[in-house]
Scaffold this active site. Sequence first.
Site, PDB file in Angstrom:
ATOM      1  N   LYS A   1       2.053  -3.912   6.540  1.00  0.00           N
ATOM      2  CA  LYS A   1       2.413  -3.882   5.312  1.00  0.00           C
ATOM      3  C   LYS A   1       3.901  -3.632   4.912  1.00  0.00           C
ATOM      4  O   LYS A   1       4.638  -4.572   4.189  1.00  0.00           O
ATOM      5  CB  LYS A   1       1.652  -2.833   4.215  1.00  0.00           C
ATOM      6  CG  LYS A   1       0.235  -3.046   4.265  1.00  0.00           C
ATOM      7  CD  LYS A   1      -0.049  -4.251   3.279  1.00  0.00           C
ATOM      8  CE  LYS A   1      -1.399  -4.875   3.065  1.00  0.00           C
ATOM      9  NZ  LYS A   1      -1.765  -6.082   2.695  1.00  0.00           N
TER      10      LYS A   1
ATOM     11  N   TYR B   1      -2.181  -1.644  10.718  1.00  0.00           N
ATOM     12  CA  TYR B   1      -2.304  -1.922   9.470  1.00  0.00           C
ATOM     13  C   TYR B   1      -1.123  -1.485   8.317  1.00  0.00           C
ATOM     14  O   TYR B   1      -0.508  -2.525   7.752  1.00  0.00           O
ATOM     15  CB  TYR B   1      -3.655  -1.350   8.711  1.00  0.00           C
ATOM     16  CG  TYR B   1      -3.754  -1.792   7.367  1.00  0.00           C
ATOM     17  CD1 TYR B   1      -3.937  -2.799   6.762  1.00  0.00           C
ATOM     18  CD2 TYR B   1      -3.455  -0.566   6.384  1.00  0.00           C
ATOM     19  CE1 TYR B   1      -3.987  -3.146   5.280  1.00  0.00           C
ATOM     20  CE2 TYR B   1      -3.512  -0.476   5.035  1.00  0.00           C
ATOM     21  CZ  TYR B   1      -3.729  -1.928   4.584  1.00  0.00           C
ATOM     22  OH  TYR B   1      -3.898  -2.089   3.033  1.00  0.00           O
TER      23      TYR B   1
ATOM     24  N   SER C   1       0.845  -1.002  -0.176  1.00  0.00           N
ATOM     25  CA  SER C   1       0.106   0.127  -0.048  1.00  0.00           C
ATOM     26  C   SER C   1       0.997   1.124  -0.079  1.00  0.00           C
ATOM     27  O   SER C   1       2.104   1.205   0.559  1.00  0.00           O
ATOM     28  CB  SER C   1      -0.826  -0.157   1.259  1.00  0.00           C
ATOM     29  OG  SER C   1      -1.554   1.235   1.318  1.00  0.00           O
TER      30      SER C   1
END
Length: 330
Positions: A152, A148, A124
């Site tokens: 990643k 989150y 991302s």
Amino acid sequence: MSILVTGGAGYIGTHTCVSLLNAGYSVIIADNLANSKIESINKIKEITNKEVSFYQVDVTNSVDVEKIFFSHNIEGVIHFAGLKAVGESVEKPLQYYYNNLVSTIVIAEACIKFGVEKLIFSSSATVYGDNVVPFTEEMELKPTTNPYGTSKAMCEKILIDVVNANPNFSVSLLRYFNPVGAHESGLIGEAPNGIPNNLMPYLTQVAKGKLEKLRVFGNDYSTIDGTGVRDYIHVMDLAEGHLAAFKHIKKGVQIYNLGTGNGVSVLQLIKAFEEANNMIIPYSIVERRAGDIAECYADVSKVEKELGWTAKRDVLEMCRDAWKFELNNI
Ligand code: NAD
Ligand code: UD1
């Protein structure tokens, strides 16, 4: 030869499966349906008129994952499976770290064990943090403020280390900007549970009258009109980006931005939505949202040069297709 798509029942996964099937690949989907529905598998078949193999499994379970690798001749894996809600990740960090990291480790381990040498990973733009726009793949990553985003960045690092230890392995880390829109059929799209956090699904629900009005989070950023700027990319362009990445994958690690390279403000997106769908969207300006950055858009020169891929669909098409899906999605 088949491609294993983890998380293939989800938003980006379904669209990518459609692109893969239309390009002639065989597709196997592994998804535990934690954030998707079995109907999406039928929709993929309906759109493409092709069959897919579906396994309802949790890809953190290595026994179940290895059974799939054992039963099929797999050429490569596209690993979408993961949890993605930023706010929830702050409340449930262990669930996010466990799911996102363990699934990636299990998939990489199975690839090595079964001699599957191609792996594409869903990363991302959040890994860039608050950097200077446009974001280039070579930039030093800035730590993100939520589990989150951190998960990643950690998965990227794990896969880079795996490649260092296994030089025949090919890994493509794709950093998505802001995926929006839906397949032109209106049959598949983004259907978040509960009240949406992201701008486009919130907008479509306001347009439908499910939500009263859009709140614009801040108009005092140093951007074109004071509102936040993002690089919205049509989900079908994103899907096609995976095809290009798979075709051109080579030994080692490749990192690519999947965006359009264009920054669009919140007010510009509202205006485009109104124009594309011939309606008025009620909105009001409210406080900034905690954790937001002013601007986030991609430098796409590397991906264009090396993969020959470029996003083709404009913001009006994104808005039209998002609305079409919302109308179909009761
Ligand atoms: P999504 O939630 O719609 O799809 C993810 C799918 O993975 C779901 O169908 C879910 O059921 C499945 N899943 C989750 N954990 C699983 C597990 N342990 N085993 C099996 N299946 C599991 O999300 P999406 O928007 O399609 O995102 C796909 C990937 O792209 C995710 O990894 C996400 O973090 C990443 N990503 C998404 C965005 C975005 O804005 N949508 C942006 C950047 C990166
Ligand atoms: C969010 C996530 C990010 C994730 C990305 C892709 C946060 C803080 N960040 O990014 O980690 O990678 O989604 O899914 O959640 N906006 C409004 N009103 C709304 C919703 C959004 O004004 O109701 C604004 C935001 O302030 C921002 C823009 O719209 O400027 C886009 O927001 P959003 O769609 O949530 O995406 P990101 O914030 O880029």
